[in-house]
Design a protein around this motif. Sequence first.
Motif, PDB file in Angstrom:
ATOM      1  N   LEU A  59       0.820  -1.210   0.000  1.00  0.00           N
ATOM      2  CA  LEU A  59       0.000   0.000   0.000  1.00  0.00           C
ATOM      3  C   LEU A  59       0.854   1.259   0.000  1.00  0.00           C
ATOM      4  O   LEU A  59       1.909   1.313   0.622  1.00  0.00           O
ATOM      5  CB  LEU A  59      -0.913   0.037   1.224  1.00  0.00           C
ATOM      6  N   SER A  60       0.335   2.272  -0.687  1.00  0.00           N
ATOM      7  CA  SER A  60       0.900   3.619  -0.656  1.00  0.00           C
ATOM      8  C   SER A  60      -0.280   4.579  -0.688  1.00  0.00           C
ATOM      9  O   SER A  60      -1.397   4.208  -1.072  1.00  0.00           O
ATOM     10  CB  SER A  60       1.807   3.867  -1.865  1.00  0.00           C
ATOM     11  N   LEU A  61      -0.047   5.810  -0.311  1.00  0.00           N
ATOM     12  CA  LEU A  61      -1.115   6.813  -0.377  1.00  0.00           C
ATOM     13  C   LEU A  61      -1.527   7.063  -1.824  1.00  0.00           C
ATOM     14  O   LEU A  61      -2.714   7.254  -2.115  1.00  0.00           O
ATOM     15  CB  LEU A  61      -0.678   8.100   0.322  1.00  0.00           C
ATOM     16  N   HIS A  62      -0.575   7.036  -2.736  1.00  0.00           N
ATOM     17  CA  HIS A  62      -0.868   7.180  -4.171  1.00  0.00           C
ATOM     18  C   HIS A  62      -1.777   6.040  -4.625  1.00  0.00           C
ATOM     19  O   HIS A  62      -2.771   6.256  -5.321  1.00  0.00           O
ATOM     20  CB  HIS A  62       0.456   7.185  -4.931  1.00  0.00           C
ATOM     21  N   GLY A  63      -1.456   4.833  -4.233  1.00  0.00           N
ATOM     22  CA  GLY A  63      -2.299   3.692  -4.579  1.00  0.00           C
ATOM     23  C   GLY A  63      -3.683   3.795  -3.955  1.00  0.00           C
ATOM     24  O   GLY A  63      -4.696   3.479  -4.598  1.00  0.00           O
ATOM     25  N   LEU A  64      -3.738   4.262  -2.717  1.00  0.00           N
ATOM     26  CA  LEU A  64      -5.036   4.408  -2.060  1.00  0.00           C
ATOM     27  C   LEU A  64      -5.909   5.448  -2.748  1.00  0.00           C
ATOM     28  O   LEU A  64      -7.122   5.244  -2.903  1.00  0.00           O
ATOM     29  CB  LEU A  64      -4.857   4.768  -0.587  1.00  0.00           C
ATOM     30  N   VAL A  65      -5.329   6.561  -3.171  1.00  0.00           N
ATOM     31  CA  VAL A  65      -6.162   7.577  -3.841  1.00  0.00           C
ATOM     32  C   VAL A  65      -6.676   7.037  -5.170  1.00  0.00           C
ATOM     33  O   VAL A  65      -7.820   7.302  -5.553  1.00  0.00           O
ATOM     34  CB  VAL A  65      -5.431   8.929  -3.996  1.00  0.00           C
ATOM     35  N   ARG A  66      -5.868   6.271  -5.872  1.00  0.00           N
ATOM     36  CA  ARG A  66      -6.335   5.646  -7.115  1.00  0.00           C
ATOM     37  C   ARG A  66      -7.452   4.647  -6.821  1.00  0.00           C
ATOM     38  O   ARG A  66      -8.469   4.606  -7.514  1.00  0.00           O
ATOM     39  CB  ARG A  66      -5.162   4.960  -7.817  1.00  0.00           C
ATOM     40  N   HIS A  67      -7.273   3.840  -5.775  1.00  0.00           N
ATOM     41  CA  HIS A  67      -8.285   2.866  -5.391  1.00  0.00           C
ATOM     42  C   HIS A  67      -9.599   3.554  -5.004  1.00  0.00           C
ATOM     43  O   HIS A  67     -10.683   3.136  -5.434  1.00  0.00           O
ATOM     44  CB  HIS A  67      -7.752   2.022  -4.231  1.00  0.00           C
ATOM     45  N   LEU A  68      -9.517   4.609  -4.204  1.00  0.00           N
ATOM     46  CA  LEU A  68     -10.728   5.302  -3.760  1.00  0.00           C
ATOM     47  C   LEU A  68     -11.433   6.000  -4.913  1.00  0.00           C
ATOM     48  O   LEU A  68     -12.672   6.025  -4.957  1.00  0.00           O
ATOM     49  CB  LEU A  68     -10.392   6.275  -2.631  1.00  0.00           C
ATOM     50  N   VAL A  85     -19.212   4.260 -18.206  1.00  0.00           N
ATOM     51  CA  VAL A  85     -17.871   4.855 -18.150  1.00  0.00           C
ATOM     52  C   VAL A  85     -16.870   3.739 -17.873  1.00  0.00           C
ATOM     53  O   VAL A  85     -17.207   2.741 -17.238  1.00  0.00           O
ATOM     54  CB  VAL A  85     -17.775   5.957 -17.069  1.00  0.00           C
ATOM     55  N   PRO A  86     -15.646   3.895 -18.336  1.00  0.00           N
ATOM     56  CA  PRO A  86     -14.654   2.831 -18.095  1.00  0.00           C
ATOM     57  C   PRO A  86     -14.247   2.780 -16.622  1.00  0.00           C
ATOM     58  O   PRO A  86     -14.339   3.773 -15.904  1.00  0.00           O
ATOM     59  CB  PRO A  86     -13.475   3.243 -18.982  1.00  0.00           C
ATOM     60  N   LEU A  87     -13.807   1.615 -16.209  1.00  0.00           N
ATOM     61  CA  LEU A  87     -13.254   1.475 -14.868  1.00  0.00           C
ATOM     62  C   LEU A  87     -11.938   2.237 -14.783  1.00  0.00           C
ATOM     63  O   LEU A  87     -11.224   2.375 -15.776  1.00  0.00           O
ATOM     64  CB  LEU A  87     -13.017   0.003 -14.550  1.00  0.00           C
ATOM     65  N   LEU A  88     -11.629   2.704 -13.604  1.00  0.00           N
ATOM     66  CA  LEU A  88     -10.354   3.379 -13.368  1.00  0.00           C
ATOM     67  C   LEU A  88      -9.360   2.382 -12.784  1.00  0.00           C
ATOM     68  O   LEU A  88      -9.709   1.624 -11.877  1.00  0.00           O
ATOM     69  CB  LEU A  88     -10.528   4.519 -12.365  1.00  0.00           C
ATOM     70  N   TYR A  89      -8.140   2.383 -13.264  1.00  0.00           N
ATOM     71  CA  TYR A  89      -7.037   1.632 -12.658  1.00  0.00           C
ATOM     72  C   TYR A  89      -7.385   0.166 -12.413  1.00  0.00           C
ATOM     73  O   TYR A  89      -7.012  -0.403 -11.392  1.00  0.00           O
ATOM     74  CB  TYR A  89      -6.613   2.289 -11.339  1.00  0.00           C
ATOM     75  N   TYR A  90      -8.101  -0.446 -13.328  1.00  0.00           N
ATOM     76  CA  TYR A  90      -8.493  -1.852 -13.175  1.00  0.00           C
ATOM     77  C   TYR A  90      -8.642  -2.484 -14.540  1.00  0.00           C
ATOM     78  O   TYR A  90      -9.167  -1.872 -15.461  1.00  0.00           O
ATOM     79  CB  TYR A  90      -9.825  -1.978 -12.431  1.00  0.00           C
ATOM     80  N   SER A  91      -8.201  -3.724 -14.629  1.00  0.00           N
ATOM     81  CA  SER A  91      -8.513  -4.569 -15.775  1.00  0.00           C
ATOM     82  C   SER A  91      -8.540  -6.001 -15.277  1.00  0.00           C
ATOM     83  O   SER A  91      -7.964  -6.313 -14.223  1.00  0.00           O
ATOM     84  CB  SER A  91      -7.474  -4.409 -16.899  1.00  0.00           C
ATOM     85  N   ASP A  92      -9.207  -6.881 -16.004  1.00  0.00           N
ATOM     86  CA  ASP A  92      -9.228  -8.284 -15.599  1.00  0.00           C
ATOM     87  C   ASP A  92      -7.820  -8.883 -15.594  1.00  0.00           C
ATOM     88  O   ASP A  92      -7.516  -9.752 -14.785  1.00  0.00           O
ATOM     89  CB  ASP A  92     -10.148  -9.097 -16.520  1.00  0.00           C
ATOM     90  N   ASP A  93      -6.962  -8.389 -16.487  1.00  0.00           N
ATOM     91  CA  ASP A  93      -5.580  -8.876 -16.542  1.00  0.00           C
ATOM     92  C   ASP A  93      -4.736  -8.352 -15.376  1.00  0.00           C
ATOM     93  O   ASP A  93      -3.755  -8.991 -14.990  1.00  0.00           O
ATOM     94  CB  ASP A  93      -4.917  -8.453 -17.852  1.00  0.00           C
ATOM     95  N   ASP A  94      -5.078  -7.178 -14.849  1.00  0.00           N
ATOM     96  CA  ASP A  94      -4.314  -6.565 -13.764  1.00  0.00           C
ATOM     97  C   ASP A  94      -5.282  -5.923 -12.773  1.00  0.00           C
ATOM     98  O   ASP A  94      -5.415  -4.701 -12.709  1.00  0.00           O
ATOM     99  CB  ASP A  94      -3.343  -5.531 -14.345  1.00  0.00           C
ATOM    100  N   PRO A  95      -5.977  -6.733 -11.971  1.00  0.00           N
ATOM    101  CA  PRO A  95      -7.003  -6.192 -11.084  1.00  0.00           C
ATOM    102  C   PRO A  95      -6.464  -5.319  -9.948  1.00  0.00           C
ATOM    103  O   PRO A  95      -7.219  -4.547  -9.370  1.00  0.00           O
ATOM    104  CB  PRO A  95      -7.700  -7.441 -10.530  1.00  0.00           C
TER     105      PRO A  95
END
Length: 176
Positions: A59-68, A85-95
């Motif tokens: 975890l990082s704060l950068h990762g958390l803001v992307r997740h949120l 709308v497309p998903l943000l920061y997510y794909s089935d190949d790289d969830p």
Amino acid sequence: MRTTPPQLAGDTRRPTPATGGERETLSAVLDWHRTTFALKCAGLSPEQLSRQAVPPSGLSLHGLVRHLAGCERWWFRIQFAGEEVPLLYYSDDDPDQDFTSLDGDVDEAFAVWRAECERSRQIVTSATSLEETGIRKRTGEPVSLRSILVDMIAEYARHNGHADLLRERLDGTTGR
């Protein structure tokens, strides 16, 4: 002798209402948690925000803001409002790319998060009631706006705890 760690500066959070309606209360608590997360990140460099400071966690704060930002979009725009709308920061190949692929500008990630929060607020405001439903994409079952608000409060509360640990490891700052 115990020293007191630095406290979060610039606390701009408004107190949550002690009285009032359910929508007002749930919305205010969610906004309080959003602002809490922003405070946990304030004043840090892009490098600090991207640092995975609590090994072995990734975890990082950068990762958390992307997740949120992705959670805001998923729950309010896609599942509740039915926006295409497309998903943000997510794909089935790289969830887990919200946490693991920290390329890109940190300031841009925060701008995306703020925009998603604002769109979520608009959706909540325009709903006729908390009983209004969207559709859970994974099950096809209805989900109420009330349930989404409660789930998002829990999501932020959990990740604000992560943010507490990360911030304290980054620069010693603590605070609620």
